[in-house]
Design an enzyme around this catalytic site. Structure first.
Site, PDB file in Angstrom:
ATOM      1  N   GLY A   1      30.382   2.802  67.520  1.00 45.78           N
ATOM      2  CA  GLY A   1      29.304   2.164  66.784  1.00 45.78           C
ATOM      3  C   GLY A   1      29.327   2.530  65.307  1.00 45.78           C
ATOM      4  O   GLY A   1      30.387   2.699  64.701  1.00 45.78           O
ATOM      5  N   SER A   2      28.146   2.686  64.736  1.00 45.23           N
ATOM      6  CA  SER A   2      28.029   2.843  63.286  1.00 45.23           C
ATOM      7  C   SER A   2      28.538   4.180  62.751  1.00 45.23           C
ATOM      8  O   SER A   2      28.670   4.340  61.543  1.00 45.23           O
ATOM      9  CB  SER A   2      26.577   2.640  62.865  1.00 45.23           C
ATOM     10  OG  SER A   2      26.189   1.297  63.071  1.00 45.23           O
ATOM     11  N   THR A   3      28.831   5.161  63.624  1.00 43.13           N
ATOM     12  CA  THR A   3      29.442   6.393  63.113  1.00 43.13           C
ATOM     13  C   THR A   3      30.796   6.095  62.492  1.00 43.13           C
ATOM     14  O   THR A   3      31.257   6.810  61.598  1.00 43.13           O
ATOM     15  CB  THR A   3      29.593   7.451  64.227  1.00 43.13           C
ATOM     16  OG1 THR A   3      30.408   6.931  65.278  1.00 43.13           O
ATOM     17  CG2 THR A   3      28.235   7.862  64.767  1.00 43.13           C
TER      18      THR A   3
END
Length: 483
Positions: A213-215
């Protein structure tokens, strides 16, 4: 001698010679293979004829050996706080092949490693006194992660960025390795564990890559700064909101529709986790440049050993532009282990330099003489420049101080982080994965952490990196930094 007797004599002689050849072949060629056969019980008898060496955490053994009764296997393995350390130790079983550190250092721990033999052992061909494995694990950090994950299905890893020492490896739900050590009871325990839908035997920290995801936006931001697409995390980007995926009629939505994501700077885009910014950025860079940066951090490495072999984290190839855009937000076919995302934060925290992670400090013989020191063998790679690292550190601090990662704040500690909520299932039909990766610095010490919560009892609307994963990271950072 008549012809018949002569022929019979020659035939008999040939049979005797064939038997001698076969016996010689078995003794000198097949002998070792038979000795090493996993079904040869003599190997188990020899392995468990004496107590095994131990795995050490902070100067204390977390393993042991206990005498058995009524068995030709005289000893069996025991574990202290078995579920807490299962993702580190694995198990040594009378019935099944050893795993994790127990498997990697099997010969050291059972005394058959040639480095353990002294002159008398060599002369008498006796098994040497077993050696020990000294880990880098910090029990306070390990316990903090295990307790904070609780009943959630997930994993966590902590690394000292300056040394590469792995301070914690936790996977939940866990299991007690002691249940698998005794051949008389291991079968029923094995059946129960392998049939468990939550897969407690899976080491989620090292061996279960999931969409990050956004990591993953940290990797894309690093590529943009290193490439010169943007010179600063405070430069405004060319990122329309909404952003229409290339060659598509679909707009990419942001989690927070009111967030200031249109043409946002990298700092603001990380603070609010703006999908439009990083999807567009990945397309502008092109998949090759994003992949090159991901591989510098450790993605697409099928030989990542710590020394347990971690599963490969993947940045894909052969994508169209819409798929490349989705990789910019850690979706499509991007996968990562918690170890990999901890490495991303570790490199950023350490001024752009990644020290190879390892969770064994040294191995010793029974007299504590060091046979191999792994702390002295670490490699350091420059992933990004110190300038890029400093800018990303600053932007990650903004995430924690003002953005989506506020649950990771720690008084008296400099904390930077990045949240992630990764889609799961077709059309995001299943509960998303909650991610958080971060670094913490205080009093000359530092730590990098990654946490994934794969499943929890929280309502779907409450699943977020900040809500579920950041508190776990916070507990780990506090333990590592003594706060």
């Amino acid at each position: 001698m008549n012809k018949t007797i002569r022929r019979a004599s020659v035939f008999t002689l040939l049979l005797v010679l064939a038997l001698l050849v076969r016996a010689t072949w078995v003794q000198f060629y097949d002998g070792q293979a038979l000795a090493d056969d996993k079904d040869n019980r003599r190997n188990a008898i020899e392995t468990y004829a004496e107590p095994l060496g131990n795995i050490i955490v902070a100067g204390k053994s977390i393993t042991g050996s206990a005498a058995t009764k009524g068995s030709d296997l005289k000893y069996k393995r025991t574990y202290t706080d078995g579920p807490l350390y299962a993702a580190v130790t694995g198990y040594a079983s009378q019935a099944y092949a050893p795993t994790q550190l127990e498997g990697i250092y099997q010969e050291l721990l059972n005394g058959t490693d040639s480095r353990l033999k002294n002159v008398m052992d060599t002369v008498t061909n006796q098994r040497a006194e077993p050696g020990n494995v000294v880990t880098t694990i910090d029990p306070a950090v390990q316990k903090a992660a295990y307790n904070a994950l609780g009943d959630n299905k997930g994993a966590a890893v902590a690394i000292d960025p300056s040394t590469g020492k792995v301070l914690a490896v936790v996977s939940t739900p866990s299991y007690d390795p002691t249940s698998l050590t005794d051949a008389n009871t291991a079968g029923s325990a094995w059946t129960k564990l392998t049939k468990d839908a939550d897969k407690p035997l899976t080491n989620r920290a090292l061996r279960q890559p999931l969409p990050p995801g956004s990591t993953f936006k940290l990797v894309v931001a690093a590529a943009a700064l290193e490439d010169g697409l943007y010179s600063s995390v405070d430069d405004r980007t060319a990122s329309p909101n909404p952003y229409r995926l290339p060659q598509s009629n679909k707009d990419l939505a942001n989690e927070n529709p009111s967030a200031p994501c249109g043409n946002a700077t990298i700092r603001v885009a990380l603070e609010y986790s703006c999908n439009n910014v990083f999807a567009k950025m990945a397309v502008d860079l092109g998949q090759d440049k994003v992949r090159a940066m991901a591989e510098k951090f450790g993605f697409n490495d099928a030989t990542q050993d710590v020394p347990v072999r971690a599963y490969e984290s993947v940045y894909p190839k052969g994508m169209d532009k819409a798929q490349t855009a989705l990789t910019g937000i850690g979706q499509f076919d991007v996968t990562a282990t918690p170890l990999q995302m901890a490495m991303v934060s570790a490199a950023i925290a350490n001024g752009g330099k990644l020290v190879s992670p390892h969770m064994v400090s040294e191995i010793t013989n029974s007299g504590d003489d060091v046979l191999e020191n792994y702390d002295d063998r670490t490699d350091t790679s420059e992933i990004v420049s110190s300038s890029t690292a400093e800018q990303l550190q600053s932007a990650m601090r903004t995430v924690v101080e003002e953005g989506t990662g506020t649950n990771a704040r720690i008084s008296g500690v400099t904390v930077g982080g990045k949240t992630g909520t990764a889609q799961h299932g077709e059309n995001n039909s299943q509960t998303p994965y909650a991610w958080f990766t971060s670094y913490g610095k205080a009093d000359g010490k530092q730590v990098a952490v990654a946490v994934v919560v794969e499943q929890s009892n929280a309502a779907r609307s409450e699943v977020s990196g900040n809500g579920l994963a950041a508190p776990v990271a916070k507990a780990m950072m506090r333990a590592a930094l003594g706060k």
